[in-house]
Design a protein around this motif. Structure first.
Motif, PDB file in Angstrom:
ATOM      1  N   ILE A 148       0.829  -1.210   0.000  1.00  0.00           N
ATOM      2  CA  ILE A 148       0.000   0.000   0.000  1.00  0.00           C
ATOM      3  C   ILE A 148       0.863   1.260   0.000  1.00  0.00           C
ATOM      4  O   ILE A 148       1.955   1.299   0.585  1.00  0.00           O
ATOM      5  CB  ILE A 148      -0.981  -0.001   1.193  1.00  0.00           C
ATOM      6  N   LYS A 149       0.388   2.253  -0.718  1.00  0.00           N
ATOM      7  CA  LYS A 149       1.016   3.577  -0.716  1.00  0.00           C
ATOM      8  C   LYS A 149      -0.080   4.587  -0.364  1.00  0.00           C
ATOM      9  O   LYS A 149      -1.173   4.536  -0.919  1.00  0.00           O
ATOM     10  CB  LYS A 149       1.575   3.912  -2.106  1.00  0.00           C
ATOM     11  N   PHE A 150       0.208   5.463   0.588  1.00  0.00           N
ATOM     12  CA  PHE A 150      -0.733   6.526   0.952  1.00  0.00           C
ATOM     13  C   PHE A 150      -0.307   7.831   0.285  1.00  0.00           C
ATOM     14  O   PHE A 150       0.865   8.214   0.366  1.00  0.00           O
ATOM     15  CB  PHE A 150      -0.752   6.747   2.475  1.00  0.00           C
ATOM     16  N   LEU A 151      -1.251   8.496  -0.326  1.00  0.00           N
ATOM     17  CA  LEU A 151      -1.004   9.818  -0.912  1.00  0.00           C
ATOM     18  C   LEU A 151      -2.149  10.707  -0.428  1.00  0.00           C
ATOM     19  O   LEU A 151      -3.295  10.560  -0.868  1.00  0.00           O
ATOM     20  CB  LEU A 151      -0.997   9.725  -2.442  1.00  0.00           C
ATOM     21  N   ILE A 152      -1.841  11.576   0.516  1.00  0.00           N
ATOM     22  CA  ILE A 152      -2.893  12.397   1.136  1.00  0.00           C
ATOM     23  C   ILE A 152      -2.562  13.861   0.854  1.00  0.00           C
ATOM     24  O   ILE A 152      -1.553  14.384   1.336  1.00  0.00           O
ATOM     25  CB  ILE A 152      -2.967  12.134   2.655  1.00  0.00           C
ATOM     26  N   GLU A 153      -3.410  14.496   0.059  1.00  0.00           N
ATOM     27  CA  GLU A 153      -3.064  15.859  -0.378  1.00  0.00           C
ATOM     28  C   GLU A 153      -3.762  16.921   0.462  1.00  0.00           C
ATOM     29  O   GLU A 153      -4.675  16.626   1.249  1.00  0.00           O
ATOM     30  CB  GLU A 153      -3.391  16.052  -1.868  1.00  0.00           C
ATOM     31  N   GLY A 154      -3.336  18.157   0.261  1.00  0.00           N
ATOM     32  CA  GLY A 154      -3.861  19.255   1.063  1.00  0.00           C
ATOM     33  C   GLY A 154      -4.533  20.347   0.228  1.00  0.00           C
ATOM     34  O   GLY A 154      -4.717  21.469   0.699  1.00  0.00           O
ATOM     35  N   GLU A 155      -4.940  20.007  -1.005  1.00  0.00           N
ATOM     36  CA  GLU A 155      -5.515  21.059  -1.861  1.00  0.00           C
ATOM     37  C   GLU A 155      -6.771  20.600  -2.597  1.00  0.00           C
ATOM     38  O   GLU A 155      -7.169  21.235  -3.578  1.00  0.00           O
ATOM     39  CB  GLU A 155      -4.469  21.522  -2.899  1.00  0.00           C
ATOM     40  N   GLU A 156      -7.371  19.515  -2.115  1.00  0.00           N
ATOM     41  CA  GLU A 156      -8.536  19.006  -2.848  1.00  0.00           C
ATOM     42  C   GLU A 156      -9.667  20.020  -2.859  1.00  0.00           C
ATOM     43  O   GLU A 156     -10.339  20.206  -3.861  1.00  0.00           O
ATOM     44  CB  GLU A 156      -9.015  17.693  -2.224  1.00  0.00           C
ATOM     45  N   GLU A 157      -9.847  20.724  -1.750  1.00  0.00           N
ATOM     46  CA  GLU A 157     -10.976  21.659  -1.646  1.00  0.00           C
ATOM     47  C   GLU A 157     -10.747  22.951  -2.430  1.00  0.00           C
ATOM     48  O   GLU A 157     -11.643  23.792  -2.520  1.00  0.00           O
ATOM     49  CB  GLU A 157     -11.270  21.979  -0.172  1.00  0.00           C
ATOM     50  N   ILE A 158      -9.570  23.124  -2.963  1.00  0.00           N
ATOM     51  CA  ILE A 158      -9.340  24.293  -3.834  1.00  0.00           C
ATOM     52  C   ILE A 158      -9.032  23.833  -5.262  1.00  0.00           C
ATOM     53  O   ILE A 158      -8.454  24.565  -6.062  1.00  0.00           O
ATOM     54  CB  ILE A 158      -8.223  25.218  -3.285  1.00  0.00           C
ATOM     55  N   GLY A 159      -9.424  22.596  -5.588  1.00  0.00           N
ATOM     56  CA  GLY A 159      -9.342  22.145  -6.978  1.00  0.00           C
ATOM     57  C   GLY A 159      -8.054  21.417  -7.330  1.00  0.00           C
ATOM     58  O   GLY A 159      -7.749  21.250  -8.511  1.00  0.00           O
ATOM     59  N   SER A 160      -7.300  20.975  -6.326  1.00  0.00           N
ATOM     60  CA  SER A 160      -6.074  20.192  -6.560  1.00  0.00           C
ATOM     61  C   SER A 160      -5.149  20.830  -7.595  1.00  0.00           C
ATOM     62  O   SER A 160      -4.695  20.164  -8.529  1.00  0.00           O
ATOM     63  CB  SER A 160      -6.441  18.768  -7.018  1.00  0.00           C
ATOM     64  N   PRO A 161      -4.822  22.126  -7.451  1.00  0.00           N
ATOM     65  CA  PRO A 161      -4.034  22.790  -8.489  1.00  0.00           C
ATOM     66  C   PRO A 161      -2.629  22.210  -8.666  1.00  0.00           C
ATOM     67  O   PRO A 161      -2.040  22.357  -9.737  1.00  0.00           O
ATOM     68  CB  PRO A 161      -3.977  24.246  -8.007  1.00  0.00           C
ATOM     69  N   SER A 162      -2.073  21.583  -7.621  1.00  0.00           N
ATOM     70  CA  SER A 162      -0.682  21.122  -7.717  1.00  0.00           C
ATOM     71  C   SER A 162      -0.574  19.618  -7.930  1.00  0.00           C
ATOM     72  O   SER A 162       0.518  19.112  -8.190  1.00  0.00           O
ATOM     73  CB  SER A 162       0.079  21.472  -6.418  1.00  0.00           C
ATOM     74  N   LEU A 163      -1.675  18.914  -7.827  1.00  0.00           N
ATOM     75  CA  LEU A 163      -1.534  17.463  -7.728  1.00  0.00           C
ATOM     76  C   LEU A 163      -1.212  16.783  -9.059  1.00  0.00           C
ATOM     77  O   LEU A 163      -0.435  15.808  -9.089  1.00  0.00           O
ATOM     78  CB  LEU A 163      -2.790  16.842  -7.112  1.00  0.00           C
ATOM     79  N   THR A 164      -1.789  17.264 -10.151  1.00  0.00           N
ATOM     80  CA  THR A 164      -1.510  16.607 -11.431  1.00  0.00           C
ATOM     81  C   THR A 164      -0.016  16.656 -11.734  1.00  0.00           C
ATOM     82  O   THR A 164       0.590  15.636 -12.123  1.00  0.00           O
ATOM     83  CB  THR A 164      -2.323  17.269 -12.560  1.00  0.00           C
ATOM     84  N   ALA A 165       0.600  17.812 -11.496  1.00  0.00           N
ATOM     85  CA  ALA A 165       2.049  17.917 -11.714  1.00  0.00           C
ATOM     86  C   ALA A 165       2.801  16.984 -10.772  1.00  0.00           C
ATOM     87  O   ALA A 165       3.785  16.334 -11.168  1.00  0.00           O
ATOM     88  CB  ALA A 165       2.516  19.362 -11.504  1.00  0.00           C
ATOM     89  N   PHE A 166       2.332  16.902  -9.520  1.00  0.00           N
ATOM     90  CA  PHE A 166       2.989  16.006  -8.556  1.00  0.00           C
ATOM     91  C   PHE A 166       2.921  14.553  -9.026  1.00  0.00           C
ATOM     92  O   PHE A 166       3.899  13.807  -8.943  1.00  0.00           O
ATOM     93  CB  PHE A 166       2.333  16.156  -7.179  1.00  0.00           C
TER      94      PHE A 166
END
Lengths: 464, 464
Positions: A148-166
């Motif tokens: 298992i790998k956990f990926l827990i982000e901190g910008e989902e409520e503002i549209g995940s602006p950084s996650l696709t690049a990550f």
């Protein structure tokens, strides 16, 4: 004792401590949209990193992005077994208007077996369930049935602006056989559901310009084009009276609904009167030949989200307006392409441009639609785990909304996404008095434990 | 010396004093819209009352209304001769943005034979010309060729809210054979014109209500009516692509243009390129089969003055809006009735109401269209006086705008209205750097003197 019985005993024994721990997380006001909560964001990330370490995750790290960091942790010692990438988020929505909350948003309170707090359901509560399931599986078996790998982000409520690049920058690190997301809901109380499709999104702003400035409607009216009239003509040309979209080629790539999907939706016995009452209308509206669920889950839309121009104050001002604009967005279904749809919109607008005005079009962010075949073994196994716990058949549903990050996962990592949600639409995510039904917290822990255990029976190849 | 030569000599001899007196009036910041100028309004009314007394007007009084008072004065000793009711206004528009004025708005300044000041053209300058004409006629003849009543109001720039009631309450006092108003303009520099028709006005606000609140366009889009789409359908149904109004019965009562009117307008050699350049468009727009002047002077219109609904901020918000609204107004031509037109609009909107929404309609103030036969002797004599001074033919034009008080005079007092204006459309009434071409101040004094003298040749019966 079966594995599920063991899980049940473990979660029952540790319930009080688990809820206390969850409350710690819920007390952190990690509102991603408000810069004054930046420190709280870091506190929440640290809390989760520690929680992952506490359940023996390795390589736990708080990884930077262009915005708020992501929390990562992994355990990869189940050789030859599938690797799950779990995705969730630790940020929450703002809490205004705070005076409408019956208890303080960051002071978790249980009333009527519901846990009230911002983030209880969306999404801290659901993220926490996965961490505690790992704790239980280690406690019961000294090891995990899967990687298992956990990926827990901190910008989902503002549209995940950084996650696709990550994700793109960390494809190797995030490599997995399936993605599990718990950020959606059940179909209804006691009715488990797996969402296997989401609509995509594209949008444009249309700006119409006539004369160089607003004109006196007496002096010029009748001889100079009115920007609002011109805009209105364009807007009215988009749909017919039933909402069928008149943009040429708009439906060309739409995948027709399979007979079994239509049958599955019909079997949900959805009552359209419930929706009428919920939204407060006497009559529904939509494409002929489709049920309400089909219209909102599996058919594309074109909605005017806003319109503006001329005088909007009190009373009347007899202006002949020079400018007007509208924002429109389309919900797209598989296999529509947002870029192509925008091109069709441009052609349509150009074709319907009235005389006497110029039109400019501004494009907004686009999101791909998403569809996973619901006969995929990862989906089918998940549905069985729901059934083991809820004791009723699992519904296969689609969502009318868009979670663009799901399509990004799908496209970049090219593995199936299992949307395994435990929320209920009545739980006020994004609104005052957000809460989480603890019945689904309890059942969800068992479903997730059952599911991760069941995945052990499949090889990564069987999940391709 | 002819009468006109005598007038010319008198006005030439007294020009400097006249301009000094006018400047006194222009220095009073009588802005009716702003309550902090209430005292200035009284000062201007007192100034005019004294000016009327100075030219031997009798029964001079400042008469109260529900709002700012009117200034009244009369001289009724020309037995058997026509009685003129002169109407003008002493209030002016606000002066913001004051930094765009090249000289202070209430410090009259002459540059290039143009008098710059707020109210120079609209309407203090023109009111003053009538008072000074009376002064000249008394000086030359010891009596007036006609009977005259002055009615100078203080609320024209805020829509004359109190004047209709005042006229109705004072019908006897205002009884006359014709009304003369100098508050309009020449057709162009050196081109005198008499405006013999004005458009009327009616307007409604349309409010569309769908669901009880804004909805998530992903969750509900495709199955619930969108208030903006519904509004758009209604708005687009009002006109065809050329602006011809599609409301059933809308044109039924429109008086067709007489051949001689069309010929008169064509003879003005109006260049549509001038309008294109003035308003900044590449192409004009309007009902087929009518020239620009016919479209804007003698054809009715339906204009959307404002539209609003949903999200109008920056970027996109994928809302399915529950509410939307628009303001529309119609310019009406003789012999359309505002009440009847509003009833037709209501029927049309009801007929075109899309499914899934409720529509409410709010009516605004109505103004009757106005038309005086331009072969009326009062009009024809006025045109001759213009020609005596300007030495070119007088144009008979209509105005596309609405001066509701003109229709009120027409309807309540039932006498012809002569719109004898000396402004130019380039003179920035209502804008910074308002000015008055002193050439037209000078010529106008002579035109008015010639006209009042000429009216002496007619009996009241001939003016019926």
């Amino acid at each position: 004792m079966t594995n599920l019985q063991q899980l049940d005993a473990y979660f029952t024994a540790h319930r009080e401590r688990h809820l206390e721990e969850l409350n710690e997380l819920l007390r952190i006001p990690s509102i991603s949209a408000l810069s004054e909560h930046k420190e709280d964001m870091a506190t929440a990330a640290n809390w989760l990193a520690q929680a992952l370490k506490d359940v023996q995750m390795e390589n736990v790290a708080i990884l930077p992005t262009a915005g708020h960091p992501v929390v990562y942790g992994e355990w990869l010692h189940a050789e030859g077994k599938p690797t799950v990438l779990f995705y969730g988020h630790y940020d929450v929505q703002p809490v205004d208007p705070v005076n409408l909350w019956d208890s303080a948003p960051f002071e978790p309170t249980i009333r009527d077996n519901k846990l009230y707090a911002r983030g209880a359901s969306d999404d801290k509560g659901q993220v926490f369930m996965h961490i505690k399931t790992i704790e239980a599986l280690f406690a019961l078996h000294k090891e995990l049935p899967i990687n298992i790998k956990f990926l827990i982000e901190g910008e989902e409520e503002i549209g995940s602006p950084s996650l696709t690049a990550f994700i793109e920058d960390n494809k190797e690190k995030l490599n997995s056989d399936l993605i599990v997301i718990s950020d959606t809901g059940l179909y209804g109380p006691g009715k488990p559901a797996i969402c296997y499709g989401l609509r995509g999104l594209t949008g444009v702003e249309i700006n119409v310009r006539g004369a160089k400035g607003d004109l006196h409607s007496g002096l010029y009216g009748g001889g100079v084009q009115n920007a609002i009239h011109a805009l209105t003509e364009v807007l009215a040309s988009f749909r017919d009276e039933h909402g069928t979209i008149q943009v040429e080629g708009f439906y060309d790539d739409v995948l027709p609904l399979a007979d079994e999907e239509r049958a599955a939706y019909a079997a949900l016995n959805f009552d359209e009167n419930d929706i009428k009452e919920e939204v407060g209308v006497n009559e529904l509206f939509g494409e002929q030949g489709y049920s309400y669920l089909e219209q909102t889950w599996a058919r594309p839309t074109l909605e005017i989200n806003g319109v503006f121009g001329g005088f909007a104050g009190e009373g009347i001002k007899t202006v002949l307006p020079a400018e007007a604009g509208a924002k429109i967005s389309c919900r797209l279904v598989p296999n529509q392409d947002p870029e192509k749809i925008v091109a069709l919109l441009r052609t349509h607008i150009e074709k319907h441009k009235p005389v006497g005005v110029d039109i400019t079009i501004t494009e907004f962010d686009k999101g791909q639609p998403y569809l996973t075949p619901f006969d995929h073994p990862a989906i089918q196994l998940a549905s069985k785990s729901y059934e083991h716990v809820y004791q009723v058949p699992t519904a296969f549903i689609r969502g009318g909304g868009s979670i663009p990050i799901v399509a990004s996962f799908d496209q970049i990592l090219q593995v199936p996404v299992v949307l395994m949600g435990f929320g209920l639409s009545s739980e006020n995510f994004h609104a005052p008095n957000e809460h989480f039904h603890l019945e689904n917290f309890d059942k969800g822990l068992r479903v997730i434990g059952d599911y991760y255990t069941a995945l052990n029976q499949l090889t990564p190849e069987e999940l391709k």
